[in-house]
Design an enzyme around this catalytic site. Sequence first.
Site, PDB file in Angstrom:
ATOM      1  CG  ASN A 147       8.055  12.635 -45.158  1.00 43.00           C
ATOM      2  OD1 ASN A 147       8.228  11.925 -44.695  1.00 43.00           O
ATOM      3  ND2 ASN A 147       8.725  12.972 -46.456  1.00 43.00           N
ATOM      4  CG  ASP A 170      12.133   7.808 -50.678  1.00 46.97           C
ATOM      5  OD1 ASP A 170      13.071   8.275 -49.815  1.00 46.97           O
ATOM      6  OD2 ASP A 170      11.613   8.363 -51.479  1.00 46.97           O
ATOM      7  CG  HIS A 199      13.699  11.168 -42.509  1.00 51.48           C
ATOM      8  ND1 HIS A 199      13.003  12.299 -42.973  1.00 51.48           N
ATOM      9  CD2 HIS A 199      13.534  10.304 -43.468  1.00 51.48           C
ATOM     10  CE1 HIS A 199      12.594  12.147 -44.194  1.00 51.48           C
ATOM     11  NE2 HIS A 199      12.632  10.860 -44.355  1.00 51.48           N
ATOM     12  CE1 TYR A 264      15.653  14.478 -44.571  1.00 50.73           C
ATOM     13  CE2 TYR A 264      16.112  12.295 -45.471  1.00 50.73           C
ATOM     14  CZ  TYR A 264      15.622  13.572 -45.387  1.00 50.73           C
ATOM     15  OH  TYR A 264      14.622  14.026 -46.596  1.00 50.73           O
ATOM     16  NE  ARG A 286      15.002  18.971 -52.902  1.00 46.31           N
ATOM     17  CZ  ARG A 286      15.430  18.414 -54.030  1.00 46.31           C
ATOM     18  NH1 ARG A 286      16.311  19.442 -54.656  1.00 46.31           N
ATOM     19  NH2 ARG A 286      15.032  17.304 -54.588  1.00 46.31           N
TER      20      ARG A 286
HETATM   21  P1  NAD Z   1       3.169  17.024 -54.085  1.00 50.37           P
HETATM   22  O1  NAD Z   1       2.720  18.496 -53.485  1.00 50.37           O
HETATM   23  O2  NAD Z   1       3.535  17.270 -55.613  1.00 50.37           O
HETATM   24  O3  NAD Z   1       1.791  16.004 -54.039  1.00 50.37           O
HETATM   25  C1  NAD Z   1       1.270  16.056 -53.060  1.00 50.37           C
HETATM   26  C2  NAD Z   1      -0.384  16.040 -53.463  1.00 50.37           C
HETATM   27  O4  NAD Z   1      -1.275  15.883 -52.364  1.00 50.37           O
HETATM   28  C3  NAD Z   1      -0.930  17.234 -53.953  1.00 50.37           C
HETATM   29  O5  NAD Z   1      -1.183  16.990 -55.680  1.00 50.37           O
HETATM   30  C4  NAD Z   1      -1.993  17.665 -53.121  1.00 50.37           C
HETATM   31  O6  NAD Z   1      -3.096  18.468 -53.883  1.00 50.37           O
HETATM   32  C5  NAD Z   1      -2.326  16.360 -52.491  1.00 50.37           C
HETATM   33  N1  NAD Z   1      -3.004  16.365 -51.129  1.00 50.37           N
HETATM   34  C6  NAD Z   1      -2.845  17.525 -50.260  1.00 50.37           C
HETATM   35  N2  NAD Z   1      -3.897  17.169 -49.323  1.00 50.37           N
HETATM   36  C7  NAD Z   1      -4.420  16.011 -49.745  1.00 50.37           C
HETATM   37  C8  NAD Z   1      -5.685  15.447 -49.058  1.00 50.37           C
HETATM   38  N3  NAD Z   1      -6.169  15.688 -47.909  1.00 50.37           N
HETATM   39  N4  NAD Z   1      -6.271  14.448 -49.801  1.00 50.37           N
HETATM   40  C9  NAD Z   1      -5.875  14.184 -51.268  1.00 50.37           C
HETATM   41  N5  NAD Z   1      -4.861  14.774 -51.712  1.00 50.37           N
HETATM   42  C10 NAD Z   1      -4.458  15.548 -51.039  1.00 50.37           C
HETATM   43  O7  NAD Z   1       4.240  16.416 -53.128  1.00 50.37           O
HETATM   44  P2  NAD Z   1       5.448  15.616 -53.485  1.00 50.37           P
HETATM   45  O8  NAD Z   1       6.784  16.382 -53.464  1.00 50.37           O
HETATM   46  O9  NAD Z   1       5.163  14.846 -54.877  1.00 50.37           O
HETATM   47  O10 NAD Z   1       5.543  14.846 -52.213  1.00 50.37           O
HETATM   48  C11 NAD Z   1       4.233  13.973 -51.883  1.00 50.37           C
HETATM   49  C12 NAD Z   1       4.629  13.335 -50.512  1.00 50.37           C
HETATM   50  O11 NAD Z   1       5.413  12.427 -50.468  1.00 50.37           O
HETATM   51  C13 NAD Z   1       4.964  14.165 -49.480  1.00 50.37           C
HETATM   52  O12 NAD Z   1       4.428  14.304 -48.349  1.00 50.37           O
HETATM   53  C14 NAD Z   1       6.391  13.966 -49.463  1.00 50.37           C
HETATM   54  O13 NAD Z   1       7.117  14.309 -48.205  1.00 50.37           O
HETATM   55  C15 NAD Z   1       6.277  12.633 -49.558  1.00 50.37           C
HETATM   56  N6  NAD Z   1       7.598  11.857 -49.684  1.00 50.37           N
HETATM   57  C16 NAD Z   1       8.043  10.800 -48.654  1.00 50.37           C
HETATM   58  C17 NAD Z   1       9.136  10.054 -48.834  1.00 50.37           C
HETATM   59  C18 NAD Z   1       9.470   9.214 -47.866  1.00 50.37           C
HETATM   60  O14 NAD Z   1      10.565   8.838 -47.661  1.00 50.37           O
HETATM   61  N7  NAD Z   1       8.626   8.813 -46.861  1.00 50.37           N
HETATM   62  C19 NAD Z   1       9.785  10.328 -50.084  1.00 50.37           C
HETATM   63  C20 NAD Z   1       9.306  11.261 -51.006  1.00 50.37           C
HETATM   64  C21 NAD Z   1       8.334  11.783 -50.813  1.00 50.37           C
HETATM   65  C1  G6P Z   2      13.705  11.647 -48.977  1.00 53.42           C
HETATM   66  C2  G6P Z   2      13.157  11.363 -47.884  1.00 53.42           C
HETATM   67  C3  G6P Z   2      11.697  11.738 -48.094  1.00 53.42           C
HETATM   68  C4  G6P Z   2      11.665  13.192 -48.413  1.00 53.42           C
HETATM   69  C5  G6P Z   2      12.471  13.426 -49.739  1.00 53.42           C
HETATM   70  C6  G6P Z   2      12.668  14.873 -50.121  1.00 53.42           C
HETATM   71  O1  G6P Z   2      13.389  10.894 -50.251  1.00 53.42           O
HETATM   72  O2  G6P Z   2      13.368  10.146 -47.495  1.00 53.42           O
HETATM   73  O3  G6P Z   2      11.288  11.446 -46.978  1.00 53.42           O
HETATM   74  O4  G6P Z   2      10.377  13.731 -48.846  1.00 53.42           O
HETATM   75  O5  G6P Z   2      13.748  13.019 -49.555  1.00 53.42           O
HETATM   76  O6  G6P Z   2      12.987  14.897 -51.475  1.00 53.42           O
HETATM   77  P1  G6P Z   2      12.823  16.220 -52.170  1.00 53.42           P
HETATM   78  O7  G6P Z   2      13.446  15.940 -53.520  1.00 53.42           O
HETATM   79  O8  G6P Z   2      11.468  16.511 -52.466  1.00 53.42           O
HETATM   80  O9  G6P Z   2      13.578  17.426 -51.397  1.00 53.42           O
HETATM   81 MN    MN Z   3      11.556   9.823 -45.849  1.00 53.14          MN
END
Ligand code: NAD
Ligand code: G6P
Ligand code: MN
Length: 443
Positions: A147, A170, A199, A264, A286
């Site tokens: 994100n 997702d 979103h 969202y 959050r």
């Molecule tokens: P998290 O912080 O637990 O995990 C992210 C990982 O990325 C960390 O281990 C960190 O060290 C690593 N990282 C950061 N910069 C990096 C780089 N340049 N190269 C390699 N690794 C790197 O976060 P999370 O809560 O598990 O979420 C992960 C990502 O997924 C976030 O961006 C979150 O917003 C996204 N997400 C998106 C959706 C969606 O709908 N698109 C849904 C859920 C989560």
């Molecule tokens: C949804 C969105 C993601 C966002 C996540 C945050 O799944 O689609 O883009 O990263 O919610 O969830 P969290 O549980 O990390 O607040």
């Molecule tokens: Mn999303």
Amino acid sequence: MKKFSVVIAGGGSTFTPGIVMMLLDNLDRFPLRTLKLYDNDKDRQKILGEALEILLKEQAPEIEFLYTTDPKTAFTDVDFCMAHIRVGKYAMREKDEKVPLRHGVFGQETCGPGGIAYGMRSITGMLEIIDYMEQYSPNCWMLNYSNPAAIVAEACRVLRPNSKVLNICDMPVGTLRRMSQIVGKKPEELEVRYFGLNHFGWWTSVKDKEGHEYLDQIRDYVSEHGYLTQIEVDTQHTDPSWQETHKKAKDILAVAPEYLPNTYLKYYLYPDYVFEHMKEHPEYTRANEVMQGREKHVFDHARKIIENGSAEGIGFDIDAHATFIVDLARAIAFNTHERMVMIVENNGAIANFPDNAMVEVPCIVGVDGPEPLTQGNIPAFQHALMFQQVTVEKLVVEAYVEKSYQKMWQALTLSKTVPSAQVAKELLDDLIKENGDFWPELH
Ligand code: NAD
Ligand code: G6P
Ligand code: MN
């Protein structure tokens, strides 16, 4: 059947174990020869890496598994990169949520000033992993969850237009699970029409395979309960703050009842409500809920597996999030032409919206990636909201490219979530200070 090699970038993510479990669950439909984790934080990734190594040895010893912080090892000989990095990790998410509060504006991971700040950080990290992928495995696809997906997708369009990166979210699949519960169907029995930005969108149709339309039935339900359902079919979005969000969909729907809204939209239509709510506990946002919840849960489980030297009796959760990314890999790998909501360049999919906007619409996915399905013209209310928001997203990417303070100020000023240019400027100066070297230097 061909066997695939997958690297998960952001190997230390709280979502990594769920995706690995989902991959293991699907080996008959999507066989693996190699699975790798890549992260730039060695210590964080090591905990999940060690635990998953034990788990894989027990459950799928035929798959070659490794975790690494070396880009060459990670990205060489891979077919798919499933990416979910968080540049700045949870410490910076906390700031995205808390800094705007000091200026009378809500703070959120992907929406408003928090999302804009996160966008400026994410672009650099995303370009880094895209370039590694292209250097070491030029034919690899990146399926990207990182994100804020809207800004990341626009940055990919502008800065890496030929790269095989697919940006996904997702939320449409999670909410569809709730809709399926409301109408008593399975999610895979339903087909949707949808338009919007990431979103920031609306369902215009939810039909079963026989063509029966459920929009009215779901609208009746949502106008009373929001997307709250009796059974937790969307197991990912269950914490108290998420329940509040599902419930609030009722008030979003009331503003424009013709279509079913993405949850969202509450941040854009009810920013004052979100701010007042956050002000009640400004120290506990959050990010704190996740650190004490999902992050703790996932890492505690991993530590337990390492301690026991076995994963027996200790599982990780699988949810819609993991299902979607594995289904997407499969759709490309086996040219299944499955229908999926994705973030793509508009090019006429929304007829009365700019061609070069990154929009979220249903697509048919096959070996060449997504083919967007035309959604026709959209009404003025949604159009105006979307045009304002997409311009914010474009200004952020322009600000990043040109290192422009002026454009960042405009982006924050234009965001529907910020009340004035004055507040936007104060916010920007604070965000520059708090983001330090994570942002390019603006002038
Ligand atoms: P998290 O912080 O637990 O995990 C992210 C990982 O990325 C960390 O281990 C960190 O060290 C690593 N990282 C950061 N910069 C990096 C780089 N340049 N190269 C390699 N690794 C790197 O976060 P999370 O809560 O598990 O979420 C992960 C990502 O997924 C976030 O961006 C979150 O917003 C996204 N997400 C998106 C959706 C969606 O709908 N698109 C849904 C859920 C989560
Ligand atoms: C949804 C969105 C993601 C966002 C996540 C945050 O799944 O689609 O883009 O990263 O919610 O969830 P969290 O549980 O990390 O607040
Ligand atoms: Mn999303």
